[in-house]
Design an enzyme around this catalytic site. Structure first.
Site, PDB file in Angstrom:
ATOM      1  N   PRO A   2      38.939  34.913  46.553  1.00 55.27           N
ATOM      2  CG  PRO A   2      38.916  33.202  44.983  1.00 55.27           C
ATOM      3  CD  PRO A   2      39.156  33.469  46.432  1.00 55.27           C
ATOM      4  CD  GLU A   3      37.446  41.150  47.330  1.00 56.99           C
ATOM      5  OE1 GLU A   3      36.674  42.089  47.054  1.00 56.99           O
ATOM      6  OE2 GLU A   3      38.565  41.317  47.850  1.00 56.99           O
ATOM      7  CG  HIS A  93      48.061  21.189  46.767  1.00 54.29           C
ATOM      8  ND1 HIS A  93      48.255  20.787  48.079  1.00 54.29           N
ATOM      9  CD2 HIS A  93      49.242  21.702  46.339  1.00 54.29           C
ATOM     10  CE1 HIS A  93      49.502  21.054  48.421  1.00 54.29           C
ATOM     11  NE2 HIS A  93      50.120  21.601  47.401  1.00 54.29           N
ATOM     12  NE  ARG A 112      46.107  28.954  53.242  1.00 50.78           N
ATOM     13  CZ  ARG A 112      46.046  30.263  53.506  1.00 50.78           C
ATOM     14  NH1 ARG A 112      46.299  31.150  52.554  1.00 50.78           N
ATOM     15  NH2 ARG A 112      45.719  30.688  54.710  1.00 50.78           N
ATOM     16  NE  ARG A 155      22.685  46.509  59.814  1.00 60.68           N
ATOM     17  CZ  ARG A 155      21.648  46.381  58.987  1.00 60.68           C
ATOM     18  NH1 ARG A 155      21.373  47.367  58.134  1.00 60.68           N
ATOM     19  NH2 ARG A 155      20.898  45.296  58.982  1.00 60.68           N
TER      20      ARG A 155
END
Length: 304
Positions: A2-3, A93, A112, A155
């Site tokens: 998830p972002e 889970h 996971r 950079r």
């Protein structure tokens, strides 16, 4: 993983579900989820009698505010929270359960098993890992064009992996970096220091625009993401490049291409996002071919 839009959607959902709920006891079925304290008994004891007040976010982390403590939670790949009645069957889970005094339960499920939880005193969480080195919040007032330019600095890192660096701008992952770069018309291999001021401005705008639209749509449900009420996001229907390999670009009609940049699968339109010449270094018959003379001189110096 998830972002920002997905985590923000979870935050908003939980903020309507758990404030005012008091913890009666806590069940920990997978101790390795816990990072601070890592003792499940101590973790549970510290939370007994605490009441949730609000849910906030820093980058991809949730900050669940209780009276006297803050629970910092990272969902990682597939972590999810849900509010259930105590009599409802517990799904596989499910690793941590916060049992409330009103008979409901906040359950944390993680197929996971990569998610993490930290307990801190109020404000302590912002001064120490994992939150203390996070960069600019792209949907907050602090994310000005000047602040973004300063964060990029001079950079030479390729712009995609730089944007994935959470110490630069938080919350961006593979999906939304690809989308923002396409919207800005910038190739992901472009060195950050080579971006012109207009390109920086376009990228800044594209990041805010893309994330705002994704939050409004409830995030993107690419694999298993759902919010705290089990609802899928809808922004995956608006993706312009991510996951569309071989499909026509919605702007110019060129086929979307997929490559690897910075170790991550990357989607680009070869027409709308021109590959920069100064990184056009390829290997042919065991010899390096370099199109940029300054890079060639540096390589020649190294090889000699």
């Amino acid at each position: 993983m998830p972002e920002l839009p997905e985590v923000e959607t979870v935050r908003r959902t939980l903020n309507t579900l758990i404030p005012g709920k008091t913890i009666d006891h806590v069940t920990v079925k997978l101790p390795r989820i816990l990072q601070k304290p890592d003792d499940p008994d101590l973790f549970a004891v510290r939370l007994i009698g605490r009441t949730f007040q609000s849910v906030k976010r820093r980058g991809k982390f949730l900050r669940l505010i209780l009276d006297g403590l803050v629970l910092v939670s990272h969902l990682r790949m597939e972590g999810r929270y849900g509010l259930y009645d105590k009599d409802m069957p517990i799904e596989a889970h499910t690793h941590v359960i916060f049992h409330f005094t009103d008979g409901t339960e906040l359950r944390y499920k993680d197929v996971r098993q990569f998610g993490t939880m930290h307990l801190f005193l109020p404000e302590e969480e912002l001064r120490v890992p994992p939150l203390n080195k996070l960069g600019l919040e792209p949907l907050e007032a602090e994310f000005t064009l000047d602040a973004f330019r300063q964060a990029l600095g001079k950079r030479s890192t390729k712009i995609k992996p730089l944007l994935l660096n959470q110490e630069i701008v938080v919350g961006l992952g593979n999906i939304y970096v690809d989308e923002a770069l396409h919207t800005a018309g910038i190739h992901p291999e472009t060195p950050a220091c080579d971006l012109k001021k207009k390109e920086q401005e376009r990228l800044h705008h594209a990041i805010v625009q893309t994330l705002s639209a994704a939050v409004a749509a409830g995030g993107s449900s690419i694999k298993s993401y759902v919010n705290g009420q089990g609802e899928m996001g809808l922004f995956q229907h608006n993706l312009k490049v991510y996951g569309r390999t071989g499909e026509p670009c919605l702007i110019c009609g060129s086929s979307i291409e997929k490559s690897v940049v910075g170790g991550r699968g990357t989607h680009v339109c070869p027409h709308c996002q021109k590959r920069p010449k100064n990184v056009d270094i390829i290997e042919s018959s065991g010899k390096l071919k370099v199109s940029n003379n300054s890079v060639k001189r540096r390589l020649d110096g190294i090889q000699s």
